[in-house]
Design an enzyme around this catalytic site. Structure first.
Site, PDB file in Angstrom:
ATOM      1  N   ILE A  99       0.896  -1.190   0.079  1.00 34.62           N
ATOM      2  CA  ILE A  99       0.119  -0.047   0.039  1.00 34.62           C
ATOM      3  C   ILE A  99       0.802   1.322  -0.057  1.00 34.62           C
ATOM      4  O   ILE A  99       1.732   1.476   0.954  1.00 34.62           O
ATOM      5  CB  ILE A  99      -1.199   0.008   1.422  1.00 34.62           C
ATOM      6  N   TYR A 100       0.821   2.118  -1.153  1.00 37.56           N
ATOM      7  CA  TYR A 100       1.703   3.235  -1.237  1.00 37.56           C
ATOM      8  C   TYR A 100       1.048   4.289  -1.723  1.00 37.56           C
ATOM      9  O   TYR A 100      -0.036   4.136  -2.514  1.00 37.56           O
ATOM     10  CB  TYR A 100       2.971   2.757  -2.124  1.00 37.56           C
ATOM     11  N   GLY A 111      -4.604   6.789   1.954  1.00 38.02           N
ATOM     12  CA  GLY A 111      -4.072   5.443   2.373  1.00 38.02           C
ATOM     13  C   GLY A 111      -5.502   5.007   3.263  1.00 38.02           C
ATOM     14  O   GLY A 111      -5.706   3.807   3.474  1.00 38.02           O
ATOM     15  N   ASN A 138      10.149   1.701   9.704  1.00 35.39           N
ATOM     16  CA  ASN A 138       9.236   2.588   8.802  1.00 35.39           C
ATOM     17  C   ASN A 138       8.245   3.333  10.010  1.00 35.39           C
ATOM     18  O   ASN A 138       7.063   2.783   9.879  1.00 35.39           O
ATOM     19  CB  ASN A 138       8.456   1.962   7.890  1.00 35.39           C
ATOM     20  N   TYR A 145      -0.802   2.576  10.574  1.00 35.57           N
ATOM     21  CA  TYR A 145      -1.504   1.143  10.817  1.00 35.57           C
ATOM     22  C   TYR A 145      -1.929   0.851  12.428  1.00 35.57           C
ATOM     23  O   TYR A 145      -2.984   0.459  12.468  1.00 35.57           O
ATOM     24  CB  TYR A 145      -0.441   0.082  10.538  1.00 35.57           C
ATOM     25  N   LYS A 147      -2.825   3.422  14.193  1.00 36.70           N
ATOM     26  CA  LYS A 147      -4.000   4.328  14.152  1.00 36.70           C
ATOM     27  C   LYS A 147      -5.366   3.767  13.736  1.00 36.70           C
ATOM     28  O   LYS A 147      -6.419   4.068  14.177  1.00 36.70           O
ATOM     29  CB  LYS A 147      -3.718   5.601  13.492  1.00 36.70           C
TER      30      LYS A 147
END
Length: 174
Positions: A99-100, A111, A138, A145, A147
């Site tokens: 996922i970018y 996102g 990262n 994630y 959150k």
């Protein structure tokens, strides 16, 4: 929140070259400054080839989606189900393998929309959880994630060229 409509659009085999270019660009944008050029190129030589992307697009258990904003690709996501999952291959789970979002679109909820799409797909398929792997260094992604309700449940090695890195495995129960 953005006042623009984000459209999630399924990628097809006809999108292979676009997906390849976008995937390579976003990967390099996010990780090139943290890794050696040699390791980045060694990884890309395998991961970002047209035959590889075409094979992934043709895999019935893998699905790619573009996030579109005002007619432009702003992000993408790869979802794996069943045997297409990279590690767990759990029939009760959905994996978000990639996922970018382009850096200039961070903060515009792209996102968030991609993840919500994955959550809804998992719910529609009556799955129990969504999982993913994220590089342990990262911090921005880890916070994102967390959150969204993901919790670390393990780790696995990730080879970037000759550099053995660690990805944390995270999941969100549905």
């Amino acid at each position: 929140m953005t006042d623009q409509n984000i459209i999630i659009q399924k990628a097809t085999i006809a999108d292979a070259e676009t997906l390849l270019a976008f995937g390579r660009k976003t990967f390099f944008d996010f990780f090139a400054h943290l890794n050696t050029p040699e390791n980045m190129e060694a990884y890309a030589a395998n991961a970002f080839t047209l035959p590889r992307i075409q094979a992934e697009l043709l895999n019935p258990g893998s699905h790619f989606y573009f996030a579109m904003l005002n007619g432009h690709i702003t992000g993408y996501m790869k979802i794996n189900l069943d045997a297409a999952q990279t590690e767990l291959q759990d029939g009760k789970a959905l994996e978000v393998e990639r996922i970018y979002v382009l850096a200039e679109y961070h903060g515009k909820k792209i996102g968030h929309e991609l993840l919500n799409f994955a959550f809804q797909m998992a719910k529609d398929k009556d799955l129990q959880y969504v999982w993913l792997g994220v590089w342990e260094h990262n911090q921005k992604a880890l916070s994102f994630y967390e959150k969204h309700g993901f919790k670390v449940f393990g780790s696995h090695p990730f080879m970037l060229g000759s550099d053995k890195q660690t990805d944390l495995l995270m999941k969100k129960e549905l």
